[in-house]
Design an enzyme around this catalytic site. Sequence first.
Site, PDB file in Angstrom:
ATOM      1  N   SER A 148       0.803  -1.281   0.066  1.00 51.85           N
ATOM      2  CA  SER A 148       0.161   0.083  -0.033  1.00 51.85           C
ATOM      3  C   SER A 148       0.962   1.224  -0.079  1.00 51.85           C
ATOM      4  O   SER A 148       1.910   1.182   0.382  1.00 51.85           O
ATOM      5  CB  SER A 148      -0.762  -0.007   1.298  1.00 51.85           C
ATOM      6  OG  SER A 148      -1.497   1.282   1.331  1.00 51.85           O
ATOM      7  N   TYR A 161      -2.272  -0.695  10.200  1.00 50.77           N
ATOM      8  CA  TYR A 161      -2.285  -1.003   8.689  1.00 50.77           C
ATOM      9  C   TYR A 161      -0.594  -0.545   8.074  1.00 50.77           C
ATOM     10  O   TYR A 161      -0.272  -1.396   7.088  1.00 50.77           O
ATOM     11  CB  TYR A 161      -3.426  -0.117   8.165  1.00 50.77           C
ATOM     12  CG  TYR A 161      -3.378  -0.568   6.481  1.00 50.77           C
ATOM     13  CD1 TYR A 161      -4.033  -1.755   6.177  1.00 50.77           C
ATOM     14  CD2 TYR A 161      -3.165   0.455   5.746  1.00 50.77           C
ATOM     15  CE1 TYR A 161      -4.234  -2.067   4.727  1.00 50.77           C
ATOM     16  CE2 TYR A 161      -3.444   0.353   4.297  1.00 50.77           C
ATOM     17  CZ  TYR A 161      -3.801  -0.866   3.770  1.00 50.77           C
ATOM     18  OH  TYR A 161      -4.085  -1.510   2.582  1.00 50.77           O
ATOM     19  N   LYS A 165       1.794  -3.227   6.439  1.00 51.92           N
ATOM     20  CA  LYS A 165       2.201  -2.932   4.961  1.00 51.92           C
ATOM     21  C   LYS A 165       3.684  -2.729   4.825  1.00 51.92           C
ATOM     22  O   LYS A 165       4.299  -3.023   3.972  1.00 51.92           O
ATOM     23  CB  LYS A 165       1.387  -1.898   4.092  1.00 51.92           C
ATOM     24  CG  LYS A 165      -0.213  -2.162   4.124  1.00 51.92           C
ATOM     25  CD  LYS A 165      -0.474  -3.649   3.316  1.00 51.92           C
ATOM     26  CE  LYS A 165      -1.820  -3.910   2.898  1.00 51.92           C
ATOM     27  NZ  LYS A 165      -1.898  -5.119   2.125  1.00 51.92           N
TER      28      LYS A 165
HETATM   29  N1  LIG Z   1      -8.504  -0.459  -2.054  1.00 49.66           N
HETATM   30  C1  LIG Z   1      -7.457   0.362  -1.963  1.00 49.66           C
HETATM   31  O1  LIG Z   1      -7.643   1.631  -1.896  1.00 49.66           O
HETATM   32  C2  LIG Z   1      -6.009  -0.041  -1.578  1.00 49.66           C
HETATM   33  C3  LIG Z   1      -5.053   0.704  -1.405  1.00 49.66           C
HETATM   34  C4  LIG Z   1      -3.706  -0.014  -0.980  1.00 49.66           C
HETATM   35  C5  LIG Z   1      -3.577  -1.259  -0.791  1.00 49.66           C
HETATM   36  N2  LIG Z   1      -4.815  -2.267  -0.972  1.00 49.66           N
HETATM   37  C6  LIG Z   1      -4.510  -3.536  -0.677  1.00 49.66           C
HETATM   38  O2  LIG Z   1      -4.936  -4.224  -1.660  1.00 49.66           O
HETATM   39  C7  LIG Z   1      -5.547  -5.500  -1.359  1.00 49.66           C
HETATM   40  C8  LIG Z   1      -6.976  -5.544  -1.893  1.00 49.66           C
HETATM   41  O3  LIG Z   1      -7.871  -4.612  -1.668  1.00 49.66           O
HETATM   42  P1  LIG Z   1      -9.169  -4.451  -1.741  1.00 49.66           P
HETATM   43  O4  LIG Z   1      -9.371  -2.661  -2.057  1.00 49.66           O
HETATM   44  O5  LIG Z   1      -9.386  -5.125  -3.258  1.00 49.66           O
HETATM   45  O6  LIG Z   1      -9.981  -5.089  -0.646  1.00 49.66           O
HETATM   46  P2  LIG Z   1     -11.436  -5.645  -0.563  1.00 49.66           P
HETATM   47  O7  LIG Z   1     -11.855  -5.711   0.875  1.00 49.66           O
HETATM   48  O8  LIG Z   1     -12.496  -5.533  -1.853  1.00 49.66           O
HETATM   49  O9  LIG Z   1     -10.785  -7.585  -1.071  1.00 49.66           O
HETATM   50  C9  LIG Z   1      -9.988  -8.137  -0.159  1.00 49.66           C
HETATM   51  C10 LIG Z   1     -10.158  -9.482  -0.067  1.00 49.66           C
HETATM   52  O10 LIG Z   1      -9.631  -9.960   0.907  1.00 49.66           O
HETATM   53  C11 LIG Z   1     -10.304 -11.280   1.488  1.00 49.66           C
HETATM   54  N3  LIG Z   1      -9.932 -11.341   2.808  1.00 49.66           N
HETATM   55  C12 LIG Z   1      -9.582 -10.521   4.002  1.00 49.66           C
HETATM   56  N4  LIG Z   1      -9.094 -10.978   5.151  1.00 49.66           N
HETATM   57  C13 LIG Z   1      -8.906 -12.315   4.689  1.00 49.66           C
HETATM   58  C14 LIG Z   1      -8.307 -13.525   5.154  1.00 49.66           C
HETATM   59  N5  LIG Z   1      -8.178 -13.217   6.655  1.00 49.66           N
HETATM   60  N6  LIG Z   1      -8.219 -14.775   4.582  1.00 49.66           N
HETATM   61  C15 LIG Z   1      -8.648 -14.764   3.439  1.00 49.66           C
HETATM   62  N7  LIG Z   1      -8.963 -13.757   2.534  1.00 49.66           N
HETATM   63  C16 LIG Z   1      -9.293 -12.562   3.310  1.00 49.66           C
HETATM   64  C17 LIG Z   1     -11.750 -10.596   1.516  1.00 49.66           C
HETATM   65  O11 LIG Z   1     -12.654 -11.500   1.877  1.00 49.66           O
HETATM   66  C18 LIG Z   1     -11.870  -9.779   0.344  1.00 49.66           C
HETATM   67  O12 LIG Z   1     -12.360 -10.632  -0.713  1.00 49.66           O
HETATM   68  C19 LIG Z   1      -5.415  -5.453   0.081  1.00 49.66           C
HETATM   69  O13 LIG Z   1      -4.324  -6.128   0.476  1.00 49.66           O
HETATM   70  C20 LIG Z   1      -5.589  -3.770   0.513  1.00 49.66           C
HETATM   71  O14 LIG Z   1      -4.848  -3.814   1.797  1.00 49.66           O
HETATM   72  C21 LIG Z   1      -6.097  -1.637  -1.266  1.00 49.66           C
END
Ligand SMILES: NC(=O)c1ccc[n+]([C@@H]2O[C@H](COP(=O)([O-])OP(=O)(O)OC[C@H]3O[C@@H](n4cnc5c(N)ncnc54)[C@H](O)[C@@H]3O)[C@@H](O)[C@H]2O)c1
Length: 274
Positions: A148, A161, A165
Amino acid sequence: MSATGETPAGPRRAIVVGGASGIGAAVAHRLATDGYAVVVADRDAEAARAVAAALPAVPGAGGAHEARGVEVTDEASVAALFEDPAAGDGGLWAVVNSAGTSTLGTVRDLPVAEFRSVLDVNLTGGFLVLQQAARHVVRGGAVVSLTSLNARQPGGGMGAYCAAKAGLAMLTEVAALELGPAGIRVNAVSPGLVVTPLTAPAMDIPGVRDDYVANTPLGRPGTPEEVAAAVSWLVSEESAWMTGEVMDLNGGAHTMRYPDLLGHVDRMLAGLEG
Ligand SMILES: NC(=O)c1ccc[n+]([C@@H]2O[C@H](COP(=O)([O-])OP(=O)(O)OC[C@H]3O[C@@H](n4cnc5c(N)ncnc54)[C@H](O)[C@@H]3O)[C@@H](O)[C@H]2O)c1
Protein backbone atom coordinates in the site's frame (compact mmCIF):
# COMPACT_ATOMS: atom_id res chain seq x y z
CA MET A 1 10.01 -25.81 -17.35
CA SER A 2 9.08 -26.80 -13.79
CA ALA A 3 11.40 -26.82 -10.80
CA THR A 4 11.70 -30.58 -11.30
CA GLY A 5 12.88 -30.14 -14.89
CA GLU A 6 9.72 -31.49 -16.52
CA THR A 7 7.93 -29.43 -19.15
CA PRO A 8 4.36 -29.15 -17.89
CA ALA A 9 1.39 -29.36 -20.23
CA GLY A 10 -1.80 -27.34 -20.06
CA PRO A 11 -2.44 -23.73 -19.12
CA ARG A 12 -0.21 -22.01 -16.59
CA ARG A 13 -1.85 -21.84 -13.20
CA ALA A 14 -2.28 -18.71 -11.07
CA ILE A 15 -3.56 -18.45 -7.50
CA VAL A 16 -5.17 -15.16 -6.49
CA VAL A 17 -5.58 -14.98 -2.72
CA GLY A 18 -8.20 -12.43 -1.70
CA GLY A 19 -9.60 -12.84 -5.20
CA ALA A 20 -13.28 -12.58 -4.28
CA SER A 21 -13.47 -8.78 -4.17
CA GLY A 22 -12.03 -5.47 -5.32
CA ILE A 23 -8.47 -5.53 -6.63
CA GLY A 24 -8.13 -9.33 -6.27
CA ALA A 25 -11.23 -9.96 -8.38
CA ALA A 26 -9.90 -7.62 -11.08
CA VAL A 27 -6.55 -9.46 -10.97
CA ALA A 28 -8.34 -12.80 -11.36
CA HIS A 29 -10.14 -11.45 -14.44
CA ARG A 30 -6.98 -10.02 -15.92
CA LEU A 31 -4.94 -13.20 -15.41
CA ALA A 32 -7.74 -15.32 -16.90
CA THR A 33 -7.71 -12.98 -19.91
CA ASP A 34 -3.94 -13.43 -20.05
CA GLY A 35 -4.52 -17.20 -20.40
CA TYR A 36 -3.89 -18.50 -16.87
CA ALA A 37 -6.07 -21.14 -15.23
CA VAL A 38 -6.98 -19.13 -12.14
CA VAL A 39 -7.67 -20.36 -8.62
CA VAL A 40 -9.73 -17.68 -6.89
CA ALA A 41 -9.06 -18.11 -3.16
CA ASP A 42 -10.70 -16.15 -0.39
CA ARG A 43 -12.06 -16.33 3.12
CA ASP A 44 -15.44 -15.70 1.47
CA ALA A 45 -15.67 -18.94 -0.50
CA GLU A 46 -19.11 -18.15 -1.93
CA ALA A 47 -17.96 -14.81 -3.37
CA ALA A 48 -14.85 -16.55 -4.70
CA ARG A 49 -17.08 -19.05 -6.52
CA ALA A 50 -19.06 -16.23 -8.10
CA VAL A 51 -15.87 -14.53 -9.32
CA ALA A 52 -14.42 -17.80 -10.68
CA ALA A 53 -17.66 -18.62 -12.49
CA ALA A 54 -17.58 -15.28 -14.32
CA LEU A 55 -13.98 -15.52 -15.53
CA PRO A 56 -13.35 -15.72 -19.28
CA ALA A 57 -12.52 -19.28 -20.35
CA VAL A 58 -8.94 -20.20 -21.15
CA PRO A 59 -8.79 -21.06 -24.86
CA GLY A 60 -8.62 -24.86 -25.22
CA ALA A 61 -9.08 -25.42 -21.48
CA GLY A 62 -12.70 -24.58 -20.74
CA GLY A 63 -13.73 -24.76 -17.11
CA ALA A 64 -10.11 -24.45 -15.95
CA HIS A 65 -10.81 -21.88 -13.24
CA GLU A 66 -11.60 -22.82 -9.65
CA ALA A 67 -12.62 -21.27 -6.37
CA ARG A 68 -11.27 -22.15 -2.93
CA GLY A 69 -11.92 -21.07 0.61
CA VAL A 70 -8.79 -19.97 2.46
CA GLU A 71 -8.01 -18.19 5.70
CA VAL A 72 -4.64 -16.46 5.28
CA THR A 73 -3.96 -16.29 9.01
CA ASP A 74 -4.19 -20.08 9.27
CA GLU A 75 -1.02 -21.92 8.27
CA ALA A 76 -2.82 -25.22 7.53
CA SER A 77 -5.46 -23.51 5.44
CA VAL A 78 -2.87 -21.71 3.28
CA ALA A 79 -0.83 -24.92 2.94
CA ALA A 80 -3.91 -26.85 1.81
CA LEU A 81 -4.57 -24.28 -0.92
CA PHE A 82 -1.14 -24.94 -2.40
CA GLU A 83 -0.91 -28.70 -1.78
CA ASP A 84 -3.79 -29.62 -4.04
CA PRO A 85 -2.80 -29.26 -7.71
CA ALA A 86 -6.13 -27.55 -8.52
CA ALA A 87 -6.86 -25.98 -11.89
CA GLY A 88 -4.59 -26.62 -14.87
CA ASP A 89 -1.57 -28.88 -15.08
CA GLY A 90 0.86 -26.37 -16.54
CA GLY A 91 2.57 -25.61 -13.24
CA LEU A 92 2.06 -22.81 -10.75
CA TRP A 93 3.44 -19.68 -12.44
CA ALA A 94 1.80 -16.83 -10.60
CA VAL A 95 0.72 -16.19 -7.03
CA VAL A 96 -0.95 -12.91 -6.12
CA ASN A 97 -1.86 -12.05 -2.55
CA SER A 98 -4.55 -9.38 -2.36
CA ALA A 99 -6.06 -10.38 1.00
CA GLY A 100 -6.02 -7.45 3.37
CA THR A 101 -7.88 -5.55 6.03
CA SER A 102 -7.59 -2.25 7.85
CA THR A 103 -8.78 -0.40 10.92
CA LEU A 104 -8.76 3.15 12.25
CA GLY A 105 -7.31 3.91 15.67
CA THR A 106 -4.49 5.98 17.10
CA VAL A 107 -1.33 4.56 18.62
CA ARG A 108 -2.61 5.88 21.94
CA ASP A 109 -6.06 4.27 21.76
CA LEU A 110 -6.04 1.25 19.40
CA PRO A 111 -6.72 -1.96 21.35
CA VAL A 112 -3.77 -4.32 21.01
CA ALA A 113 -6.10 -7.13 19.88
CA GLU A 114 -7.12 -4.99 16.90
CA PHE A 115 -3.49 -4.15 16.14
CA ARG A 116 -2.62 -7.85 16.22
CA SER A 117 -5.51 -8.83 14.00
CA VAL A 118 -4.54 -6.30 11.28
CA LEU A 119 -0.94 -7.54 11.43
CA ASP A 120 -2.13 -11.13 11.36
CA VAL A 121 -4.06 -10.75 8.10
CA ASN A 122 -1.77 -8.36 6.23
CA LEU A 123 1.67 -9.39 7.44
CA THR A 124 1.52 -12.93 8.83
CA GLY A 125 -0.94 -13.84 6.07
CA GLY A 126 1.43 -12.29 3.55
CA PHE A 127 4.26 -14.35 5.00
CA LEU A 128 2.28 -17.61 4.85
CA VAL A 129 1.35 -17.04 1.21
CA LEU A 130 4.96 -16.16 0.32
CA GLN A 131 6.18 -19.26 2.14
CA GLN A 132 3.88 -21.58 0.18
CA ALA A 133 4.65 -19.74 -3.06
CA ALA A 134 8.38 -20.28 -2.38
CA ARG A 135 7.70 -24.01 -2.12
CA HIS A 136 5.37 -24.42 -5.10
CA VAL A 137 5.96 -21.80 -7.82
CA VAL A 138 7.93 -23.14 -10.79
CA ARG A 139 11.28 -21.73 -11.93
CA GLY A 140 10.44 -18.68 -14.05
CA GLY A 141 7.29 -17.95 -12.06
CA ALA A 142 6.48 -14.89 -9.97
CA VAL A 143 4.76 -13.70 -6.82
CA VAL A 144 3.09 -10.33 -6.24
CA SER A 145 1.83 -9.04 -2.91
CA LEU A 146 -0.48 -6.07 -2.50
CA THR A 147 1.18 -3.64 -0.12
CA SER A 148 0.00 0.00 0.00
CA LEU A 149 0.93 3.64 -0.28
CA ASN A 150 0.76 3.36 3.53
CA ALA A 151 3.84 1.13 3.46
CA ARG A 152 5.81 4.36 2.92
CA GLN A 153 3.41 7.20 3.77
CA PRO A 154 1.99 7.46 7.31
CA GLY A 155 -1.70 8.08 7.86
CA GLY A 156 -2.95 9.25 11.28
CA GLY A 157 -5.03 6.50 12.89
CA MET A 158 -3.61 3.91 10.51
CA GLY A 159 -0.65 2.66 12.55
CA ALA A 160 -1.57 -1.03 12.40
CA TYR A 161 -2.16 -1.00 8.65
CA CYS A 162 0.92 1.14 7.90
CA ALA A 163 3.15 -1.09 10.04
CA ALA A 164 1.75 -4.27 8.49
CA LYS A 165 2.19 -3.06 4.91
CA ALA A 166 5.68 -1.68 5.60
CA GLY A 167 6.56 -5.10 7.00
CA LEU A 168 5.15 -6.83 3.95
CA ALA A 169 7.13 -4.51 1.67
CA MET A 170 10.40 -5.46 3.40
CA LEU A 171 9.39 -9.13 3.39
CA THR A 172 8.97 -8.82 -0.37
CA GLU A 173 12.60 -7.72 -0.70
CA VAL A 174 13.87 -10.49 1.59
CA ALA A 175 11.90 -13.15 -0.31
CA ALA A 176 13.20 -11.80 -3.62
CA LEU A 177 16.76 -12.06 -2.32
CA GLU A 178 16.22 -15.62 -1.16
CA LEU A 179 14.24 -16.90 -4.16
CA GLY A 180 16.20 -15.29 -6.99
CA PRO A 181 18.51 -18.29 -7.30
CA ALA A 182 15.44 -20.54 -7.63
CA GLY A 183 14.27 -18.41 -10.56
CA ILE A 184 11.22 -17.11 -8.69
CA ARG A 185 10.63 -13.36 -8.78
CA VAL A 186 8.94 -11.58 -5.88
CA ASN A 187 7.50 -8.07 -6.21
CA ALA A 188 4.77 -5.94 -4.68
CA VAL A 189 2.34 -3.32 -5.92
CA SER A 190 1.54 -0.45 -3.56
CA PRO A 191 -1.70 1.22 -4.64
CA GLY A 192 -2.98 4.55 -3.47
CA LEU A 193 -6.74 5.00 -3.18
CA VAL A 194 -8.78 2.51 -5.21
CA VAL A 195 -12.49 2.52 -4.46
CA THR A 196 -13.43 -1.04 -3.46
CA PRO A 197 -15.50 -2.61 -0.65
CA LEU A 198 -12.44 -2.05 1.60
CA THR A 199 -12.32 1.71 1.09
CA ALA A 200 -15.96 2.52 0.24
CA PRO A 201 -16.98 3.13 3.90
CA ALA A 202 -14.26 5.80 4.28
CA MET A 203 -15.58 7.52 1.14
CA ASP A 204 -18.85 8.12 3.01
CA ILE A 205 -17.05 10.37 5.50
CA PRO A 206 -17.56 13.93 4.26
CA GLY A 207 -14.43 15.47 2.78
CA VAL A 208 -12.38 12.25 2.63
CA ARG A 209 -12.63 11.54 -1.09
CA ASP A 210 -11.92 15.19 -1.94
CA ASP A 211 -8.87 15.15 0.33
CA TYR A 212 -7.50 12.04 -1.43
CA VAL A 213 -8.08 13.58 -4.83
CA ALA A 214 -6.52 16.92 -3.77
CA ASN A 215 -3.43 15.00 -2.69
CA THR A 216 -3.12 13.03 -5.93
CA PRO A 217 -1.35 14.86 -8.77
CA LEU A 218 -3.35 12.92 -11.38
CA GLY A 219 -6.53 14.05 -9.60
CA ARG A 220 -8.49 10.81 -9.22
CA PRO A 221 -8.51 7.44 -7.47
CA GLY A 222 -7.20 4.41 -9.32
CA THR A 223 -9.32 1.53 -10.57
CA PRO A 224 -8.96 -2.16 -9.70
CA GLU A 225 -8.28 -2.79 -13.41
CA GLU A 226 -5.31 -0.40 -13.38
CA VAL A 227 -3.82 -2.30 -10.46
CA ALA A 228 -4.53 -5.61 -12.21
CA ALA A 229 -2.64 -4.39 -15.29
CA ALA A 230 0.47 -3.76 -13.17
CA VAL A 231 0.14 -7.18 -11.54
CA SER A 232 -0.27 -8.81 -14.96
CA TRP A 233 2.98 -7.22 -16.10
CA LEU A 234 4.82 -8.18 -12.90
CA VAL A 235 3.95 -11.88 -13.25
CA SER A 236 4.70 -11.90 -16.97
CA GLU A 237 8.01 -12.51 -18.70
CA GLU A 238 7.97 -8.84 -19.79
CA SER A 239 9.27 -8.03 -16.29
CA ALA A 240 11.75 -10.94 -16.22
CA TRP A 241 14.56 -8.80 -14.79
CA MET A 242 12.52 -7.20 -12.01
CA THR A 243 12.48 -8.64 -8.51
CA GLY A 244 12.42 -7.18 -5.01
CA GLU A 245 10.53 -4.15 -6.27
CA VAL A 246 7.73 -2.46 -4.34
CA MET A 247 5.98 -0.57 -7.09
CA ASP A 248 4.11 2.65 -6.30
CA LEU A 249 0.86 2.96 -8.22
CA ASN A 250 -1.02 5.94 -6.90
CA GLY A 251 -1.41 8.78 -9.41
CA GLY A 252 1.60 10.44 -7.77
CA ALA A 253 0.05 10.55 -4.29
CA HIS A 254 3.36 9.55 -2.69
CA THR A 255 4.70 13.00 -3.68
CA MET A 256 2.09 14.75 -1.52
CA ARG A 257 0.63 14.16 1.95
CA TYR A 258 -1.76 11.50 3.19
CA PRO A 259 -5.33 12.70 3.88
CA ASP A 260 -6.17 13.58 7.48
CA LEU A 261 -8.71 10.79 8.06
CA LEU A 262 -8.91 11.36 11.82
CA GLY A 263 -9.54 15.07 11.28
CA HIS A 264 -12.42 14.30 8.90
CA VAL A 265 -13.90 11.80 11.36
CA ASP A 266 -13.64 14.32 14.22
CA ARG A 267 -15.27 17.04 12.14
CA MET A 268 -18.05 14.65 11.05
CA LEU A 269 -18.73 13.66 14.67
CA ALA A 270 -18.78 17.30 15.66
CA GLY A 271 -21.21 18.00 12.81
CA LEU A 272 -18.87 20.53 11.23
CA GLU A 273 -18.38 18.87 7.83
CA GLY A 274 -20.77 17.62 5.20
N1 LIG B 1 -8.45 -0.33 -2.18
C1 LIG B 1 -7.40 0.43 -1.91
O1 LIG B 1 -7.47 1.67 -1.95
C2 LIG B 1 -6.10 -0.20 -1.53
C3 LIG B 1 -4.98 0.65 -1.45
C4 LIG B 1 -3.75 0.10 -1.10
C5 LIG B 1 -3.65 -1.24 -0.83
N2 LIG B 1 -4.75 -2.05 -0.91
C6 LIG B 1 -4.57 -3.46 -0.62
O2 LIG B 1 -5.00 -4.21 -1.74
C7 LIG B 1 -5.53 -5.45 -1.30
C8 LIG B 1 -6.94 -5.62 -1.85
O3 LIG B 1 -7.76 -4.59 -1.33
P1 LIG B 1 -9.23 -4.33 -1.86
O4 LIG B 1 -9.42 -2.88 -1.79
O5 LIG B 1 -9.46 -5.09 -3.10
O6 LIG B 1 -10.06 -4.96 -0.64
P2 LIG B 1 -11.39 -5.88 -0.63
O7 LIG B 1 -11.87 -5.83 0.77
O8 LIG B 1 -12.30 -5.49 -1.74
O9 LIG B 1 -10.80 -7.34 -0.95
C9 LIG B 1 -9.99 -8.01 -0.02
C10 LIG B 1 -10.34 -9.49 -0.09
O10 LIG B 1 -9.49 -10.15 0.86
C11 LIG B 1 -10.29 -11.13 1.52
N3 LIG B 1 -9.73 -11.37 2.86
C12 LIG B 1 -9.66 -10.50 3.88
N4 LIG B 1 -9.13 -11.11 4.95
C13 LIG B 1 -8.87 -12.39 4.59
C14 LIG B 1 -8.35 -13.50 5.27
N5 LIG B 1 -8.02 -13.42 6.58
N6 LIG B 1 -8.19 -14.67 4.62
C15 LIG B 1 -8.57 -14.76 3.31
N7 LIG B 1 -9.10 -13.75 2.61
C16 LIG B 1 -9.25 -12.56 3.25
C17 LIG B 1 -11.68 -10.50 1.64
O11 LIG B 1 -12.68 -11.49 1.85
C18 LIG B 1 -11.80 -9.80 0.30
O12 LIG B 1 -12.39 -10.63 -0.67
C19 LIG B 1 -5.47 -5.43 0.23
O13 LIG B 1 -4.29 -6.07 0.65
C20 LIG B 1 -5.40 -3.95 0.54
O14 LIG B 1 -4.79 -3.71 1.78
C21 LIG B 1 -5.97 -1.55 -1.26
